[in-house]
Scaffold this motif. Structure first.
Motif, short mmCIF file in Angstrom:
data_model
loop_
_atom_site.label_atom_id
_atom_site.label_comp_id
_atom_site.label_asym_id
_atom_site.label_seq_id
_atom_site.Cartn_x
_atom_site.Cartn_y
_atom_site.Cartn_z
N ARG A 145 17.24 49.73 3.43
CA ARG A 145 18.25 50.49 4.19
C ARG A 145 19.39 50.98 3.33
N ARG A 146 19.55 50.37 2.14
CA ARG A 146 20.63 50.82 1.26
C ARG A 146 20.19 50.80 -0.19
N VAL A 147 20.50 51.88 -0.91
CA VAL A 147 20.24 51.94 -2.34
C VAL A 147 21.55 52.26 -3.04
N ARG A 148 21.95 51.37 -3.94
CA ARG A 148 23.15 51.61 -4.76
C ARG A 148 22.75 51.76 -6.20
N SER A 191 17.12 31.73 9.23
CA SER A 191 17.20 33.11 8.74
C SER A 191 16.10 33.40 7.72
N GLU A 192 15.98 34.68 7.43
CA GLU A 192 15.03 35.12 6.40
C GLU A 192 15.43 34.50 5.06
N ASN A 240 22.40 36.53 -4.87
CA ASN A 240 22.98 37.21 -3.72
C ASN A 240 21.88 37.43 -2.69
N PRO A 241 22.00 36.79 -1.52
CA PRO A 241 20.91 36.89 -0.56
C PRO A 241 20.87 38.24 0.17
N PHE A 242 21.88 39.06 -0.05
CA PHE A 242 21.96 40.31 0.70
C PHE A 242 21.68 41.54 -0.15
N ARG A 243 22.00 41.46 -1.44
CA ARG A 243 21.88 42.61 -2.32
C ARG A 243 21.04 42.21 -3.53
N ALA A 244 19.94 42.92 -3.75
CA ALA A 244 19.08 42.58 -4.90
C ALA A 244 19.37 43.54 -6.04
N ASP A 294 9.66 43.08 0.95
CA ASP A 294 8.81 42.09 1.63
C ASP A 294 9.52 40.74 1.75
N MET A 295 10.36 40.44 0.76
CA MET A 295 11.10 39.17 0.80
C MET A 295 12.25 39.23 1.81
N GLY A 296 12.55 40.40 2.33
CA GLY A 296 13.60 40.51 3.33
C GLY A 296 14.86 41.22 2.85
#
Ligand code: SAM
Ligand code: SF4
Length: 501
Positions: free
Chosen positions: A286-289, A21-22, A201-205, A246-248
């Motif tokens: 794709r998502r901004v919180r 995976s990325e 968190n690999p999904f949410r930065a 860029d990091m995914g």
């Protein structure tokens, strides 16, 4: 960036870094070739998302200096506690952790006397049992300052959240053999940005865009512990978002104690809503919180941005604290019940279904039963999708400490239980209404049970769902809601084409 770093392989793997995976690529790219000769650190975090993210930055500072993160204090040379003092219980926890680290008799402990202290000062390295360096960071550090050395003389680093800019320098001083170092300024006008942030968190930065707080809610320690508001320049924020893309990373969460009070520190003078839009427009995002919004600075332009940009998540966390106009006044919240409800009405009439969550305090001094009923009635009007509810906790330095008409602990507990039950029923009913709908889910967890996955919707609801796909961690999946509980949705992945709503 560019330096190698270690992002806690074991933890990330557990959180779902799948082969090929990325995320795995990111981990591999940042791994040190060898552990030989590296110092180790253990970092434990208490408190809110801001604290969690501060810890990611603190870890980044240490990793960039060649340290390796370990999972237990026993295995570490440097032990750090990133603390929270928002409520008394959180602050107490830290001292109990420090107590566990008290050196036993005969071990080289810190400062039995000032004389010993002076001798230690002249000597290289340090302190508690086994020569460990123990540090207290965050809000408790800022609040208690050097008193921590009195209470726990085996501590050698005290650095408040307003002074994290100094952290690399403080660590260098400790490495050079300094016995005790402190960072306790609150007058800094800079924000804490690191060359490298270790992301858990690999999904949410997470990305802090504003630090500190200039509001003066009468119950709150944050203005004392985190200092005045300082916003980052918009160009620097957007540059970091591009790097994250860029990091995914596809999901970004902008952070601040009052995130929507953001005031661009550059000549560009971007409004908060413009920043949301600019972030949403970055390729790959794709998502901004964003969290936490303060009601006073919550403008219609934020709702319009959510309406116009599907990438801006349909969720606003808007803490109300109380439904009573009188209590809001005593809390110095700077808005009335009606003003708050007007902002809620903007969201309710938006073209997208915006999910609204909140924070509520019960048992503030002087809160009568009628005031409490006002909070329950406000909850009925707003129909929150989630609420963090707290018993009022008197905090040092805050104006509410001097207020009369204290509510007993029993009464606070009684009110809290009513509130939680009330909110639970609201959530149950709101979630049940979603059964039959299809929602897009960012998949961030895999259950031990076969074909069971979990993730978050744009509205930030947890969705547990079934899918026979091999590997969908990190993917965006359309899921049909088949059931609901107060705290989560149940669903199944849609395999064929999805009809537009
Ligand atoms: N800046 C955010 C705002 O204004 O809503 C809140 C940040 S604070 C870290 C998170 C929550 O902790 C607050 O919304 C409030 O509900 C709660 N809190 C703060 N001080 C408290 C206190 N003294 N006792 C109980 N809860 C408190
Ligand atoms: Fe504390 Fe109020 Fe600032 Fe929020 S806005 S951090 S509650 S002082």
């Amino acid at each position: 960036m560019g330096k190698s770093f270690d992002i806690g392989l074991e933890r990330l793997t557990g959180a779902g870094a799948w082969p090929g995976s990325e995320t795995e690529r990111r981990i591999e790219a940042g791994r040190f070739d060898t552990d030989a000769g590296r110092e180790t650190f253990y970092l434990e975090t208490f408190g809110c998302q801001m604290n969690e993210h501060d810890s990611e930055k603190v870890a980044g500072v240490l990793l960039a200096r060649g340290y390796k993160q370990v999972e237990t204090p026993e295995a570490a040379k440097v032990i750090l506690y990133n603390t929270c003092s928002i409520r008394e219980k959180a602050a107490q926890k830290v001292f109990s952790r420090l107590g566990e680290l008290r050196p036993s008799e005969g071990e080289p402990s810190a400062a039995k006397s000032r004389e010993v202290d002076a001798r230690l000062n002249a000597r290289k390295v340090v302190n508690a049992g086994g020569g460990k360096i123990i540090g207290v960071l965050g809000c408790v550090a800022q609040q208690e300052g050097e008193e921590i050395f009195e209470r726990a003389p085996w501590v050698s680093l005290v650095c408040g959240s307003a002074s994290y800019r100094k952290l690399p320098q403080l660590i260098a001083e400790l490495e050079a053999g300094n016995r005790r170092v402190t960072g306790l300024d609150t007058d800094t006008d800079e924000t804490f940005e690191t060359e490298i942030t270790r992301r858990d968190n690999p999904f949410r930065a997470y990305l802090t865009i504003i630090e500190g707080c200039d509001k003066a809610c009468s119950y709150c320690v944050v203005p004392f512990t985190r200092g005045p508001e300082r916003s980052r320049a918009s160009a620097s924020i957007l540059q970091e978002v591009r790097q994250l893309a860029d990091m995914g990373y596809t999901e970004i969460q902008l952070l601040g104690q009052t995130v929507n009070s953001y005031a661009d520190s550059s000549a560009r003078k971007m409004r908060f809503s413009d920043l949301l839009v600019a972030t949403a427009e970055i390729s790959g995002i794709r998502r901004v919180r964003f969290t936490t919004s303060h009601p006073r600075d919550f403008g219609k332009d934020i709702v319009e941005a959510i309406e116009a940009y599907p990438a801006i998540c349909e969720h606003v966390h808007l803490p109300v604290q109380s439904g009573s106009a009188a209590v809001l006044r005593a809390m110095a919240r700077t808005y009335t019940r009606d003003e708050y409800l007007e902002k809620v009405a903007w969201m309710k009439s938006a073209k997208r279904a915006i999910s609204i969550t909140t924070d509520i305090i019960v048992g503030f001094p002087g809160e009568s039963d009628a005031d409490f009923q006002e909070t329950l009635s406000l909850m009925d009007s707003v129909q929150y999708d989630g609420a963090f509810c707290f018993k009022y906790s008197p905090r040092p330095n805050t104006p509410s400490l001097a207020m009369n008409d204290i509510i007993s602990e029993d009464e606070k507990s009684r009110r809290l239980a009513i509130l939680l039950e009330h909110q639970r029923e609201i959530q149950r009913s709101r979630n049940e209404k979603l059964v039959g709908q299809v929602a897009e889910v960012l998949v961030d967890g895999k259950s031990k049970r076969a074909n069971q996955w979990s993730g978050h919707t744009s509205s930030n609801r947890v969705m547990n769902f079934s899918s026979h796909a091999e590997n969908i961690l990190g993917d965006y999946v359309q899921v049909k809601v088949t059931g609901a509980t107060p705290n989560s949705l149940i669903g199944e992945a849609v395999t064929g084409p999805v009809a537009s709503p």
